[in-house]
Design an enzyme around this catalytic site. Structure first.
Site, PDB file in Angstrom:
ATOM      1  CB  ALA A 113      -0.914  -0.024   1.226  1.00 17.04           C
ATOM      2  CG  ASN A 181       1.824  -5.973   6.458  1.00 19.58           C
ATOM      3  OD1 ASN A 181       2.606  -6.839   6.807  1.00 19.58           O
ATOM      4  ND2 ASN A 181       0.529  -6.056   6.680  1.00 19.58           N
ATOM      5  CG  HIS A 211       0.206   4.198   4.495  1.00 25.93           C
ATOM      6  ND1 HIS A 211       0.003   3.716   5.774  1.00 25.93           N
ATOM      7  CD2 HIS A 211      -0.597   3.471   3.688  1.00 25.93           C
ATOM      8  CE1 HIS A 211      -0.878   2.724   5.725  1.00 25.93           C
ATOM      9  NE2 HIS A 211      -1.262   2.564   4.476  1.00 25.93           N
TER      10      HIS A 211
END
Ligand code: NAD
Length: 259
Positions: A113, A181, A211
């Site tokens: 991601a 992750n 993020h």
């Protein structure tokens, strides 16, 4: 040469990858999957991890974090190739890397991601001084995380943007194995889990998962932000993560590969 491929875990990510392989990716044939939950009729045999590792050249891991070592052991002990999307498992279980080294196996971690890992990797050869990641999700995205349970955090009671955690990527992986992750992957591409700083925020106004990374060295400063809508099949996941596996498969065989 066609590579025979297996997928372990047919949840949000595994089923998207299966669909892409069934539509056709040059150089790969899906030959088996491994899934314990009922998923209706499947286009290839559903087998256990041992048979999956025996039958396939390349195995794609799309499992809950706790199950990953069990699969990795069977794949790497046979010297096969493993695409590992649950990168936090590499931090939690360093033996996985040792299994690859000792048995001539190979682990490929897709960008998942996250964005800008290409530049982070390049900068790592020049030297990275600082690497940070700030991940923000709606509070319910952290349901069941060990850190939330151990600290009795009332996710439903969060009414404004709140920092849940600040620390390094190793502690983040222990506390939020299914959520960070991205932090694990950044640390593997950059300066390692102890030095990579992680902030985890719960934001009731957030519509998806975002993020932000800041990585700096003497020669470059990299800042990047990815905002992902939650995957309808699993709100903790993002569709970008599944397609990063598809992109990895292409990258491993394309005549012209852009990384
Ligand atoms: N690297 C990244 O950026 C990134 C992004 C999102 C998710 N992830 C990780 O990817 C992994 C998969 O995510 P997801 O959204 O597809 O999860 P998911 O929960 O939707 O799917 C997991 C699947 O594994 C199956 N499963 C569980 N135990 C099994 C076993 N013993 N054998 C075979 N199958 C088993 C489950 O039934 C389920 O279908 C998770 O670990 C998640 O944390 C990584």
């Amino acid at each position: 040469m066609m590579k025979s491929v297996g997928i372990a875990g047919l949840g949000a990510i595994g089923s998207a990858v299966m669909n892409a392989l069934l539509e056709g990716i040059e150089g790969y044939t899906l030959v088996a999957v491994s899934e314990t939950a009922p998923k209706g009729s499947l286009p290839v045999p559903n087998v256990g991890f041992i048979e999956l590792a025996e039958r396939c050249d390349l195995i794609i891991e799309c499992l809950p974090p706790a199950i990953v070592p069990e699969l990795a052991r069977e794949v790497l002990f046979r010297g096969k190739e493993l695409i590992l999307i649950t990168s936090s498992a590499l931090l939690m279980h360093p033996e996985i890397k040792a299994w690859a080294n000792e048995n001539n196996g190979r682990i490929v971690v897709p960008s998942g991601a996250l964005a800008a890992l290409d530049a982070v990797k390049a900068l790592s050869f020049l030297g990275i001084r600082e690497a940070r990641i700030r991940s923000t999700k709606p509070p319910k995205g952290f349901t069941g995380a060990p850190y939330v349970m151990e600290n009795a955090i009332d996710l439903a009671g969060i009414t404004e943007k709140t920092r849940l955690f600040e620390g390094n990527a190793l502690d983040a992986a222990r506390g939020f194995p299914a959520n960070v992750n991205v932090a694990a992957t950044l640390s593997l591409a950059g300066i390692g889990p102890e030095k990579t700083r992680v902030e985890i925020w719960a934001d009731p106004a957030a519509k998806g998962n975002s993020h932000e990374i800041e990585v700096s060295g003497e020669f470059s400063t990299i800042t990047a932000k990815v905002a992902n809508m939650p995957d309808p099949a699993n709100p903790k996941s993002s569709m970008l993560a599944a397609q990063s596996i598809v992109a990895t498969l292409h990258m491993m065989t394309d005549r012209i590969a852009v990384i």
